[in-house]
Write an enzyme that holds these catalytic residues in place. Structure first.
Site, PDB file in Angstrom:
ATOM      1  N   GLU A   1      -6.777   4.878   7.851  1.00  0.00           N
ATOM      2  CA  GLU A   1      -6.470   6.286   7.585  1.00  0.00           C
ATOM      3  C   GLU A   1      -7.661   6.976   6.931  1.00  0.00           C
ATOM      4  O   GLU A   1      -7.850   8.180   7.076  1.00  0.00           O
ATOM      5  CB  GLU A   1      -5.188   6.394   6.740  1.00  0.00           C
ATOM      6  CG  GLU A   1      -3.964   6.114   7.608  1.00  0.00           C
ATOM      7  CD  GLU A   1      -2.744   5.604   6.872  1.00  0.00           C
ATOM      8  OE1 GLU A   1      -2.705   5.683   5.630  1.00  0.00           O
ATOM      9  OE2 GLU A   1      -1.831   5.106   7.549  1.00  0.00           O
TER      10      GLU A   1
ATOM     11  N   HIS B   1      -9.506   1.443   4.791  1.00  0.00           N
ATOM     12  CA  HIS B   1      -8.246   1.609   5.518  1.00  0.00           C
ATOM     13  C   HIS B   1      -8.472   2.563   6.692  1.00  0.00           C
ATOM     14  O   HIS B   1      -9.225   3.529   6.575  1.00  0.00           O
ATOM     15  CB  HIS B   1      -7.166   2.155   4.583  1.00  0.00           C
ATOM     16  CG  HIS B   1      -5.801   2.093   5.199  1.00  0.00           C
ATOM     17  ND1 HIS B   1      -5.373   3.011   6.130  1.00  0.00           N
ATOM     18  CD2 HIS B   1      -4.792   1.198   5.057  1.00  0.00           C
ATOM     19  CE1 HIS B   1      -4.142   2.676   6.523  1.00  0.00           C
ATOM     20  NE2 HIS B   1      -3.774   1.582   5.885  1.00  0.00           N
TER      21      HIS B   1
ATOM     22  N   LYS C   1       0.097   4.291  -0.253  1.00  0.00           N
ATOM     23  CA  LYS C   1      -0.499   5.495   0.351  1.00  0.00           C
ATOM     24  C   LYS C   1      -0.217   6.714  -0.558  1.00  0.00           C
ATOM     25  O   LYS C   1      -0.261   6.580  -1.766  1.00  0.00           O
ATOM     26  CB  LYS C   1       0.028   5.682   1.776  1.00  0.00           C
ATOM     27  CG  LYS C   1      -0.163   4.401   2.603  1.00  0.00           C
ATOM     28  CD  LYS C   1       0.097   4.568   4.058  1.00  0.00           C
ATOM     29  CE  LYS C   1      -0.108   3.232   4.761  1.00  0.00           C
ATOM     30  NZ  LYS C   1      -0.015   3.304   6.193  1.00  0.00           N
TER      31      LYS C   1
ATOM     32  N   GLU D   1      -5.566  -4.704  10.639  1.00  0.00           N
ATOM     33  CA  GLU D   1      -4.503  -3.722  10.847  1.00  0.00           C
ATOM     34  C   GLU D   1      -4.771  -2.943  12.135  1.00  0.00           C
ATOM     35  O   GLU D   1      -5.553  -1.978  12.131  1.00  0.00           O
ATOM     36  CB  GLU D   1      -4.451  -2.732   9.679  1.00  0.00           C
ATOM     37  CG  GLU D   1      -4.158  -3.371   8.339  1.00  0.00           C
ATOM     38  CD  GLU D   1      -3.546  -2.385   7.367  1.00  0.00           C
ATOM     39  OE1 GLU D   1      -2.460  -2.667   6.860  1.00  0.00           O
ATOM     40  OE2 GLU D   1      -4.150  -1.313   7.136  1.00  0.00           O
TER      41      GLU D   1
ATOM     42  N   GLY E   1       2.641   2.125  10.780  1.00  0.00           N
ATOM     43  CA  GLY E   1       3.674   3.153  10.631  1.00  0.00           C
ATOM     44  C   GLY E   1       4.415   3.484  11.915  1.00  0.00           C
ATOM     45  O   GLY E   1       5.152   4.463  11.974  1.00  0.00           O
TER      46      GLY E   1
ATOM     47  N   ASN F   1       0.876  -1.173   0.000  1.00  0.00           N
ATOM     48  CA  ASN F   1       0.000   0.000   0.000  1.00  0.00           C
ATOM     49  C   ASN F   1       0.910   1.219   0.000  1.00  0.00           C
ATOM     50  O   ASN F   1       1.527   1.533   1.018  1.00  0.00           O
ATOM     51  CB  ASN F   1      -0.889  -0.037   1.255  1.00  0.00           C
ATOM     52  CG  ASN F   1      -1.682   1.240   1.437  1.00  0.00           C
ATOM     53  OD1 ASN F   1      -1.767   2.072   0.520  1.00  0.00           O
ATOM     54  ND2 ASN F   1      -2.265   1.417   2.617  1.00  0.00           N
TER      55      ASN F   1
ATOM     56  N   SER G   1       3.288  -2.227  10.313  1.00  0.00           N
ATOM     57  CA  SER G   1       4.732  -2.329  10.579  1.00  0.00           C
ATOM     58  C   SER G   1       5.341  -3.681  10.213  1.00  0.00           C
ATOM     59  O   SER G   1       6.242  -4.168  10.894  1.00  0.00           O
ATOM     60  CB  SER G   1       5.031  -1.981  12.045  1.00  0.00           C
ATOM     61  OG  SER G   1       4.712  -0.631  12.299  1.00  0.00           O
TER      62      SER G   1
HETATM   63  P1  PGA Z   1       2.837   0.200   7.574  1.00  0.00           P
HETATM   64  O1  PGA Z   1       1.375   0.467   6.974  1.00  0.00           O
HETATM   65  O2  PGA Z   1       3.314  -1.120   7.014  1.00  0.00           O
HETATM   66  O3  PGA Z   1       3.653   1.365   7.093  1.00  0.00           O
HETATM   67  O4  PGA Z   1       2.692   0.140   9.056  1.00  0.00           O
HETATM   68  C1  PGA Z   1       0.468  -0.590   6.802  1.00  0.00           C
HETATM   69  C2  PGA Z   1      -0.831  -0.069   6.251  1.00  0.00           C
HETATM   70  O5  PGA Z   1      -1.288   0.988   6.689  1.00  0.00           O
HETATM   71  O6  PGA Z   1      -1.449  -0.703   5.363  1.00  0.00           O
END
Ligand code: PGA
Length: 249
Positions: free
Chosen positions: A95, A93, A12, A163, A169, A10, A208
């Protein structure tokens, strides 16, 4: 039921035209590890270019609108991403659930829009740290799942990504035992909701994931793959995660 592992990236709000070489590197890693499925969700601006330049790599979007067309300024429909060359999209997601206040009902409608267009969906669920600390992580996540699950949730078109929001992150991950317990709870709730078709739905872990921890996270019970943010941005970081998935296949 044996499910092929899916290692999905992903990107982003990252990447530009000069990122095609990274996608080529990722496609090369995928070719070297055919036992796993590899896919990348890109910013909408890159879907067409990537699908054209790296056609062997399944490209997806990170969001779609729930309706097919109309007066929705700035939004993109499932049909539009399909025409651009996408084969799937992420929906729900955290976010977007947090920043754009997306509800379970909206996420469900978006997944259904993808299915109408013959596209795949990676539907995300996950708890806040306060939920986990209060011991209600499984209740929160399984309720989100029930609220966001599309009408026809059977078949390979749908994957669920667990997640934990606090792991995205941050460099923090749940323990392997916690991941296995949550995936078991998700699988059990899926069985209640859609019966035996639950066995065909892949459950991905996200938050992560790196080349260092992918091996143990992907080996956890009921983990059928990973959704990877930061570590999917370069082929050098993503390839070891693909290899870790392939080593378990
Ligand atoms: P990350 O993000 O691997 O940077 O923690 C995962 C995600 O949000 O899909």
């Amino acid at each position: 039921m044996a499910r092929r592992k899916l290692i999905a990236g992903n990107w982003k709000m990252n990447g530009g035209r000069n990122s095609i070489s990274e996608l080529r590197g990722i496609a090369e890693a995928a070719r070297a590890h055919v036992a796993v499925d590899v896919a990348i969700a890109l910013p909408a601006t890159l879907i067409g270019l990537a699908a054209e330049q790296v056609p062997e790599l399944p490209i997806g979007a990170q969001d779609v609108h729930a309706v097919d067309k109309g007066p929705h300024t700035g939004c993109i429909s499932a049909g539009m991403i399909r025409e651009a060359g996408a084969r799937f999209s992420i929906v729900g997601h955290s976010e977007r659930r947090c920043d754009q206040h997306e509800t379970d009902a909206e996420v469900r409608a978006k997944a259904e829009a993808l299915h109408r267009c013959g596209l795949g969906a990676i539907l995300c669920v996950g708890e806040q740290l306060a939920d986990r600390d209060a011991g209600r992580a499984e209740a929160v996540v399984t309720e989100q799942l029930a609220g966001s699950l599309p009408a026809d949730a059977s078949g390979e078109w749908l994957s669920i990504a667990y997640e934990p929001i606090w792991a995205i992150g941050t460099g923090r991950t749940p323990t392997v035992e916690d991941v296995a317990a949550m995936h078991g709870a998700i699988r059990a709730r899926l069985h209640e909701l859609i019966g035996d078709a639950a066995d065909g739905v892949r459950l991905l872990y996200g938050g992560s994931v790196t080349g260092d921890n992918a091996g143990e996270l992907l080996a956890a019970g009921d983990v059928d793959g990973a959704l990877v943010g930061g570590a999917s941005l370069t082929a050098a970081k993503f390839a070891p995660i693909i290899a870790a998935g392939a080593a378990l296949a």
